[in-house]
Design a protein around this motif. Structure first.
Motif, PDB file in Angstrom:
ATOM      1  N   VAL A 110       1.462  -1.051   0.011  1.00  0.00           N
ATOM      2  CA  VAL A 110      -0.103  -0.035  -0.014  1.00  0.00           C
ATOM      3  C   VAL A 110       1.240   1.359  -0.031  1.00  0.00           C
ATOM      4  N   LEU A 147      -4.845   6.220  -1.883  1.00  0.00           N
ATOM      5  CA  LEU A 147      -4.069   4.707  -1.375  1.00  0.00           C
ATOM      6  C   LEU A 147      -3.919   4.020  -2.897  1.00  0.00           C
ATOM      7  N   MET A 149      -2.812   0.300  -3.678  1.00  0.00           N
ATOM      8  CA  MET A 149      -2.533  -1.210  -3.018  1.00  0.00           C
ATOM      9  C   MET A 149      -2.222  -2.059  -5.333  1.00  0.00           C
ATOM     10  N   TRP A 187      -6.238  -5.324   3.293  1.00  0.00           N
ATOM     11  CA  TRP A 187      -4.578  -3.996   3.278  1.00  0.00           C
ATOM     12  C   TRP A 187      -4.667  -2.383   2.760  1.00  0.00           C
ATOM     13  N   ALA A 188      -5.283  -2.447   2.841  1.00  0.00           N
ATOM     14  CA  ALA A 188      -6.397  -0.935   2.121  1.00  0.00           C
ATOM     15  C   ALA A 188      -6.399  -0.367   3.240  1.00  0.00           C
ATOM     16  N   GLY A 191      -3.669  -0.221   5.768  1.00  0.00           N
ATOM     17  CA  GLY A 191      -2.844   0.899   4.979  1.00  0.00           C
ATOM     18  C   GLY A 191      -3.188   2.305   5.690  1.00  0.00           C
TER      19      GLY A 191
END
Length: 242
Positions: A110, A147, A149, A187-188, A191
């Protein structure tokens, strides 16, 4: 102190213009979607106020659209009586930032950056987030970031995060179909939490429609709590896209 979730939404996803007429706030969205185009109430609303709001929204080139929050039961009933239908009931989720910063981020998973790269704009466009919504992001005054990814050295998704009053809210999360079911949504959010922590926020929040089963499942799987909800009322013959 409990955050004012609707103030967070307004600050992190702002309308092009807004004005308050008595107990009604009218918003001009300019293609930014329902959140920035709906009128909302701060108290009791009369029939003449509703009629004036309808005329004002039509003058702005928008269909009459109202956001109904807890406590707006009287307005909700009045709009139902005028032929408005419920659209897009929404959930608001939140959790402490520390809850999602307990695991280290994998390398090059990220990236937080602003202005958006061309690939980020392309990913948003593929998900239906076009210039009107990108303009909403540009209007945010407080701390904000995009963001990006990555998965297996390829773009894996994109999102937007902004902070208001210590609360970071994530918007416009888009993961292309070929990159789904690979954990990139989690994970987003992680992050976003790390970026929020670095920028002084104590809480991470997100909104999604109740009909989006995948998104609701994602946020619940991360231990995020349901902290608010709302829905819209739109005249049946004047529907717009979400």
């Amino acid at each position: 102190m409990t955050p004012d979730w609707f103030a967070v939404v307004d600050a992190t996803w702002p309308a092009a213009d807004s004005r308050t007429d008595g107990t009604l706030t009218l918003r001009e969205g300019r293609g930014g979607g329902k959140r920035v185009s709906a009128a909302s109430a701060s108290g009791a609303v009369s029939e003449p106020q509703i009629e004036a709001a309808e005329a004002a929204m039509r003058q702005m080139g928008q269909p009459p659209l109202f956001q109904l929050r807890p406590g707006d039961e009287g307005l909700d009933a009045a709009l139902a009586g005028r032929g408005y239908s419920i659209v897009d009931p929404v959930n608001i989720y939140a959790c402490p930032v520390s809850q999602l910063t307990d695991l280290p981020m994998p390398r090059v998973t990220v990236f937080a950056l602003w202005e958006p790269l061309a690939i980020m704009r392309e990913l948003w466009a593929e998900g239906g987030i076009g210039p009107g919504r990108l303009a909403v992001m540009d209007r945010v005054k407080g701390p904000k970031t995009g963001l990006l990814m990555r998965h297996q050295d390829k773009p894996g998704g994109v999102a937007f995060v902004a902070i208001h009053d210590g609360v970071a809210m994530l918007h416009a999360l888009e993961i292309p179909p070929h990159q789904r079911r690979k954990g990139l949504g989690k994970w987003a959010m992680r992050g976003a939490a790390f970026w929020a922590l670095d920028n002084g926020a104590h809480t991470l929040s997100v909104i999604c429609t109740k009909a989006n089963e995948g998104a609701n499942a994602l946020y619940r799987s991360l231990g995020m709590q349901l902290v608010g909800e709302y829905h819209y009322r739109l005249l049946q013959e004047e529907r717009q896209t979400a």
